[in-house]
Motif scaffolding. Structure first.
Motif, mmCIF file in Angstrom:
data_model
loop_
_atom_site.group_PDB
_atom_site.id
_atom_site.type_symbol
_atom_site.label_atom_id
_atom_site.label_comp_id
_atom_site.label_asym_id
_atom_site.label_seq_id
_atom_site.Cartn_x
_atom_site.Cartn_y
_atom_site.Cartn_z
ATOM 1 N N TYR A 69 14.576 1.730 -12.190
ATOM 2 C CA TYR A 69 13.703 0.955 -10.708
ATOM 3 C C TYR A 69 12.672 2.014 -10.805
ATOM 4 N N GLU A 99 13.000 -5.125 -5.187
ATOM 5 C CA GLU A 99 13.669 -5.489 -5.374
ATOM 6 C C GLU A 99 14.271 -5.938 -4.029
ATOM 7 N N ARG A 101 16.645 -3.667 -2.146
ATOM 8 C CA ARG A 101 17.295 -2.802 -2.632
ATOM 9 C C ARG A 101 16.875 -1.971 -2.233
ATOM 10 N N TYR A 144 18.702 -6.807 2.912
ATOM 11 C CA TYR A 144 18.102 -6.843 1.713
ATOM 12 C C TYR A 144 20.023 -7.372 1.429
#
Length: 233
Positions: A69, A99, A101, A144
């Motif tokens: 990531y 993302e 995340r 999220y």
């Protein structure tokens, strides 16, 4: 950082009465500015903050390398504010680019990690309650889907956990935080939990000027003192 005007992720568990480290009453005292701060030497505070930031950066680099990531900071100083409840704020370590995340860095003692039943297998969402609720708080504020916990264990092992968004938990958590914040606004204290392991320490901090008093027991009470000691044993 002045933490009086909002509830952050690290406040979430205490606000709903589920923190082992802080009773809700203590958090209420802090948020209403009524609690005497713990006595700490400035150099100790600076040392802790410096190492915290260094470890946070190091954990982030290894996390990014192992997961693939790309991570970045997001409003870390000002925090991200909940769309409907502006007193709910998230000061997050990192978010994952592209993302829904985020990621939080943790420095965890090796012995505590090995002996604790709250840390499950890496890759699961089995983390201590306080951390789990902190993640759900962040997921609620940023909207999220996942929050990773990158735990540096014993200074030489990185264990990564993934906490998925749980709508039921978020509903109850936000509702509880709103109720707590209403008590802050109204200066209405939550009940003091006398069973909480930190309550005695809290009372000692709150009432530093109170000195212990010894009272001489009457002679007729002495047999009952013996009964009390026997019962405790």
């Amino acid at each position: 950082m002045n933490r009086i005007g909002f509830l952050g992720g690290s406040d979430a568990a205490a606000a709903v009465g589920l923190s082992r480290w802080q009773p809700a009453y203590e958090l209420w005292l802090e948020k209403t500015g009524q609690l005497v701060p713990k006595e700490e030497r400035p150099q100790e505070v600076a040392e802790r903050l410096e190492w915290g930031q260094e470890l946070e950066e190091a954990i982030g680099r290894v996390y990014a390398r192992r997961t693939g990531y790309k991570i970045r900071r997001r409003a870390q100083e000002a925090g991200v504010v909940h769309a409907q409840h502006p007193f709910l704020v998230a000061h997050v370590d990192f978010v994952v680019a592209g993302e829904r995340r985020g990621m939080d860095s943790k420095n965890v003692g090796g012995i505590y990690y090995a002996q604790s039943e709250e840390w499950g297998e890496p890759g699961t969402d089995q983390v201590p309650t306080e951390i789990f609720l902190q993640c759900q708080h962040y997921l609620a504020v940023l909207e999220y889907d996942f929050w990773d916990v990158a735990a540096l264990v014993g200074g030489n092992r990185l264990a990564i956990y993934t906490v998925p968004r749980d709508e039921g938990v978020i509903h109850d958590l936000v509702e509880g935080e709103c109720e707590f914040w209403q008590m802050v606004k109204e200066n209405r204290a939550p009940p003091l939990d006398y069973d909480h392991p930190k309550t005695l320490e809290l009372l000692q901090r709150q009432h530093r000027d109170v000195r212990p008093v010894t009272v001489q027991a009457l002679a007729e009470l002495l047999p009952w003192c013996a009964v009390f000691e026997a019962a405790k044993a």
